[in-house]
Design a protein around this motif. Sequence first.
Motif, PDB file in Angstrom:
ATOM      1  N   ASP A   8       0.770  -1.226   0.010  1.00 15.35           N
ATOM      2  CA  ASP A   8      -0.054   0.024  -0.065  1.00 15.35           C
ATOM      3  C   ASP A   8       1.130   1.190  -0.041  1.00 15.35           C
ATOM      4  O   ASP A   8       1.556   1.709   0.999  1.00 15.35           O
ATOM      5  N   CYS A   9       0.777   1.971  -1.074  1.00 15.86           N
ATOM      6  CA  CYS A   9       1.641   2.972  -1.089  1.00 15.86           C
ATOM      7  C   CYS A   9       0.875   4.200  -1.308  1.00 15.86           C
ATOM      8  O   CYS A   9       0.296   4.719  -2.223  1.00 15.86           O
ATOM      9  N   GLY A  10       0.904   4.970   0.027  1.00 12.68           N
ATOM     10  CA  GLY A  10       0.067   6.143   0.260  1.00 12.68           C
ATOM     11  C   GLY A  10       0.817   7.264   0.180  1.00 12.68           C
ATOM     12  O   GLY A  10       1.916   7.451  -0.172  1.00 12.68           O
ATOM     13  N   THR A  11       0.193   8.318   0.537  1.00 15.06           N
ATOM     14  CA  THR A  11       0.797   9.626   0.591  1.00 15.06           C
ATOM     15  C   THR A  11       1.787   9.897   1.788  1.00 15.06           C
ATOM     16  O   THR A  11       2.799  10.811   1.598  1.00 15.06           O
ATOM     17  N   ASN A  12       1.737   9.091   2.704  1.00 13.46           N
ATOM     18  CA  ASN A  12       2.832   9.535   3.959  1.00 13.46           C
ATOM     19  C   ASN A  12       3.245   8.177   4.026  1.00 13.46           C
ATOM     20  O   ASN A  12       4.697   8.119   4.789  1.00 13.46           O
ATOM     21  N   SER A  13       3.017   6.775   3.922  1.00 13.44           N
ATOM     22  CA  SER A  13       3.893   5.657   4.475  1.00 13.44           C
ATOM     23  C   SER A  13       3.482   4.727   3.188  1.00 13.44           C
ATOM     24  O   SER A  13       2.755   4.657   2.199  1.00 13.44           O
ATOM     25  N   ASP A 139     -11.407   5.862   6.120  1.00 12.13           N
ATOM     26  CA  ASP A 139     -10.124   5.649   6.013  1.00 12.13           C
ATOM     27  C   ASP A 139      -9.388   6.968   5.750  1.00 12.13           C
ATOM     28  O   ASP A 139      -9.520   7.568   4.362  1.00 12.13           O
ATOM     29  N   ILE A 140      -8.554   7.443   6.704  1.00 12.61           N
ATOM     30  CA  ILE A 140      -8.164   8.672   6.730  1.00 12.61           C
ATOM     31  C   ILE A 140      -6.590   8.538   6.247  1.00 12.61           C
ATOM     32  O   ILE A 140      -5.863   8.075   6.835  1.00 12.61           O
ATOM     33  N   GLY A 141      -6.429   8.913   5.045  1.00 14.30           N
ATOM     34  CA  GLY A 141      -4.835   8.573   4.561  1.00 14.30           C
ATOM     35  C   GLY A 141      -4.267  10.239   4.591  1.00 14.30           C
ATOM     36  O   GLY A 141      -4.674  11.083   5.293  1.00 14.30           O
ATOM     37  N   GLY A 142      -2.989  10.096   4.143  1.00  7.78           N
ATOM     38  CA  GLY A 142      -2.158  11.381   3.924  1.00  7.78           C
ATOM     39  C   GLY A 142      -2.746  12.549   3.133  1.00  7.78           C
ATOM     40  O   GLY A 142      -2.988  13.561   3.135  1.00  7.78           O
ATOM     41  N   GLY A 143      -3.268  12.121   1.744  1.00  7.37           N
ATOM     42  CA  GLY A 143      -3.762  12.649   0.742  1.00  7.37           C
ATOM     43  C   GLY A 143      -5.131  12.722   0.559  1.00  7.37           C
ATOM     44  O   GLY A 143      -5.686  13.921  -0.048  1.00  7.37           O
ATOM     45  N   SER A 144      -6.005  11.724   0.978  1.00 10.16           N
ATOM     46  CA  SER A 144      -7.277  11.668   0.780  1.00 10.16           C
ATOM     47  C   SER A 144      -7.945  10.857   1.952  1.00 10.16           C
ATOM     48  O   SER A 144      -7.348  10.201   2.717  1.00 10.16           O
ATOM     49  N   THR A 145      -9.458  11.046   1.879  1.00 11.32           N
ATOM     50  CA  THR A 145     -10.034  10.380   2.870  1.00 11.32           C
ATOM     51  C   THR A 145     -11.179   9.518   2.162  1.00 11.32           C
ATOM     52  O   THR A 145     -11.739  10.083   1.109  1.00 11.32           O
ATOM     53  N   VAL A 160     -12.351  11.534  -1.116  1.00 13.34           N
ATOM     54  CA  VAL A 160     -12.313  13.295  -1.027  1.00 13.34           C
ATOM     55  C   VAL A 160     -10.707  13.472  -0.839  1.00 13.34           C
ATOM     56  O   VAL A 160      -9.874  12.835   0.069  1.00 13.34           O
ATOM     57  N   ASN A 161     -10.238  14.434  -1.636  1.00 12.99           N
ATOM     58  CA  ASN A 161      -8.918  14.925  -1.400  1.00 12.99           C
ATOM     59  C   ASN A 161      -8.621  15.599  -0.129  1.00 12.99           C
ATOM     60  O   ASN A 161      -8.580  16.976  -0.036  1.00 12.99           O
ATOM     61  N   MET A 162      -8.677  14.928   0.934  1.00 11.61           N
ATOM     62  CA  MET A 162      -8.559  15.646   2.210  1.00 11.61           C
ATOM     63  C   MET A 162      -7.812  14.682   3.240  1.00 11.61           C
ATOM     64  O   MET A 162      -8.399  13.758   3.684  1.00 11.61           O
ATOM     65  N   GLY A 163      -6.698  14.882   3.524  1.00 10.66           N
ATOM     66  CA  GLY A 163      -5.958  13.871   3.965  1.00 10.66           C
ATOM     67  C   GLY A 163      -4.999  14.634   5.052  1.00 10.66           C
ATOM     68  O   GLY A 163      -4.737  15.981   4.819  1.00 10.66           O
ATOM     69  N   SER A 164      -4.272  13.872   6.200  1.00 14.33           N
ATOM     70  CA  SER A 164      -3.510  14.587   7.021  1.00 14.33           C
ATOM     71  C   SER A 164      -2.208  15.377   6.463  1.00 14.33           C
ATOM     72  O   SER A 164      -2.201  16.396   6.981  1.00 14.33           O
ATOM     73  N   VAL A 165      -1.707  14.838   5.500  1.00 13.88           N
ATOM     74  CA  VAL A 165      -0.579  15.646   4.898  1.00 13.88           C
ATOM     75  C   VAL A 165      -0.968  16.821   4.091  1.00 13.88           C
ATOM     76  O   VAL A 165      -0.527  17.835   4.292  1.00 13.88           O
ATOM     77  N   ARG A 166      -2.061  16.525   3.234  1.00 17.94           N
ATOM     78  CA  ARG A 166      -2.390  17.770   2.538  1.00 17.94           C
ATOM     79  C   ARG A 166      -3.328  18.603   3.336  1.00 17.94           C
ATOM     80  O   ARG A 166      -2.770  19.850   3.019  1.00 17.94           O
ATOM     81  N   VAL A 167      -3.758  18.642   4.382  1.00 15.85           N
ATOM     82  CA  VAL A 167      -4.263  19.457   5.397  1.00 15.85           C
ATOM     83  C   VAL A 167      -3.492  20.310   6.059  1.00 15.85           C
ATOM     84  O   VAL A 167      -3.238  21.392   6.245  1.00 15.85           O
ATOM     85  N   THR A 168      -2.201  19.651   6.644  1.00 11.86           N
ATOM     86  CA  THR A 168      -1.110  20.351   7.175  1.00 11.86           C
ATOM     87  C   THR A 168      -0.205  21.205   6.239  1.00 11.86           C
ATOM     88  O   THR A 168      -0.107  22.270   6.864  1.00 11.86           O
ATOM     89  N   VAL A 207     -19.963   3.142  12.929  1.00  7.82           N
ATOM     90  CA  VAL A 207     -18.593   4.063  12.179  1.00  7.82           C
ATOM     91  C   VAL A 207     -17.432   3.153  12.765  1.00  7.82           C
ATOM     92  O   VAL A 207     -17.362   2.884  13.829  1.00  7.82           O
ATOM     93  N   VAL A 208     -16.833   2.828  11.589  1.00  2.72           N
ATOM     94  CA  VAL A 208     -15.531   2.182  11.747  1.00  2.72           C
ATOM     95  C   VAL A 208     -14.350   3.042  11.012  1.00  2.72           C
ATOM     96  O   VAL A 208     -14.339   3.300  10.064  1.00  2.72           O
ATOM     97  N   GLY A 209     -13.046   3.439  11.713  1.00  3.87           N
ATOM     98  CA  GLY A 209     -12.080   4.194  11.354  1.00  3.87           C
ATOM     99  C   GLY A 209     -11.037   3.218  11.063  1.00  3.87           C
ATOM    100  O   GLY A 209     -10.653   2.529  12.139  1.00  3.87           O
ATOM    101  N   VAL A 210     -10.389   3.516  10.189  1.00  2.00           N
ATOM    102  CA  VAL A 210      -8.967   2.660   9.882  1.00  2.00           C
ATOM    103  C   VAL A 210      -7.930   3.445   9.454  1.00  2.00           C
ATOM    104  O   VAL A 210      -8.200   4.730   9.388  1.00  2.00           O
ATOM    105  N   ALA A 211      -6.834   2.915   9.470  1.00  4.65           N
ATOM    106  CA  ALA A 211      -5.500   3.640   9.131  1.00  4.65           C
ATOM    107  C   ALA A 211      -4.771   4.457  10.272  1.00  4.65           C
ATOM    108  O   ALA A 211      -5.263   4.545  11.476  1.00  4.65           O
ATOM    109  N   GLY A 212      -3.614   4.881   9.830  1.00  7.95           N
ATOM    110  CA  GLY A 212      -2.859   5.388  11.026  1.00  7.95           C
ATOM    111  C   GLY A 212      -3.268   6.528  11.794  1.00  7.95           C
ATOM    112  O   GLY A 212      -2.933   6.606  13.292  1.00  7.95           O
ATOM    113  N   THR A 213      -4.080   7.529  11.229  1.00  4.80           N
ATOM    114  CA  THR A 213      -4.592   8.582  12.102  1.00  4.80           C
ATOM    115  C   THR A 213      -5.528   7.946  13.156  1.00  4.80           C
ATOM    116  O   THR A 213      -5.459   8.139  14.501  1.00  4.80           O
ATOM    117  N   VAL A 214      -6.525   7.158  12.867  1.00  9.56           N
ATOM    118  CA  VAL A 214      -7.555   6.575  13.755  1.00  9.56           C
ATOM    119  C   VAL A 214      -6.913   5.596  14.803  1.00  9.56           C
ATOM    120  O   VAL A 214      -7.012   5.674  15.865  1.00  9.56           O
TER     121      VAL A 214
END
Length: 316
Positions: A8-13, A139-145, A160-168, A207-214
């Motif tokens: 899994d090649c994401g925006t942050n990891s 699923d909150i990623g670095g670039g999208s959710t 949605v193009n709304m992720g932790s790296v993008r918003v930061t 509601v089920v949250g996944v990935a590093g933020t959650v």
Amino acid sequence: MTRVAAFDCGTNSLRLLIADLNPGGPDPLVDVSREMRIVRLGEHVDETGRLSSAAIERTLAAVDEYRELIDRFGAERLRFVATSAMRDAANGNELVEAVRARLGVTPEVIPGNEEAALSFAGATATLGGYPNTPILLVDIGGGSTEFVLGDDWVQASLSVNMGSVRVTERFDTQPENLAGIAAATQWVDQQLDLVEEEIDFGLIRSVVGVAGTVTTLAGQALDVPEYSPNVTHGAFLSWEQWGAAARFMIEEPVETKAALPFMPTGREDVIGAGALIWQQILRRVRRRTEDLGLDLGGAYCSEHDILDGIALSLAD
């Protein structure tokens, strides 16, 4: 059993799962090795539209490490999936060609709806039957959710193009920048308005949250002494527990967050933005469901996500 390797090649990891497929068993995947490297592939992609040379080098260094693990453990099938940062980058083919040369498999830059479906499949395959349905999988990623509403099948999904790296990067959401946090909060709420045009939050029963933020927020809420997926996976936390953990990550200095025993190096500077996204999503869901006289009480955390979905897809 068939041994597979999922990337899994994401925006942050960049993450790797080597697992044995166990169709029909109590757990459809039996982990052999589960790895993560923070490579920040999407660094400044929101601004420049390109992957930087440094980001590509960091990612390929992790690929080389993973190649050694695959050789050690063996895998009959490989799949390499790339998401938001690669969708946005004009020069993504540079990374595609370099990965193909190293692994012998062509990275797939998948669209947001496929990312959402893989996340839903990976998370729900191991959750069992205890969440009420329909489930909203987030699923909150670095670039999208990714947002997915479903039960045994996906009823609606949206990326949605709304992720932790993008918003930061877009709003500078560090704790001392109150104006940036306020602007980011307003923007996230505007994105959620758009999400609700596609997904009826009034239908949500879990509601089920996944990935590093959650999972990191769950670690904070449960006060784990180290990264403890056996504790956080499947954990149900109240609205208040999630809210307190999110406020901590939004308000505390980066140095304080970096010192947490369960905080992966490289996440401490973007976890505040991820926490803000999760906080606003939960507030929205709570408001919509309580308006209907429903009390969901909180949300679940799942340690299984798109990475597991990618591995499961190799059974086909």
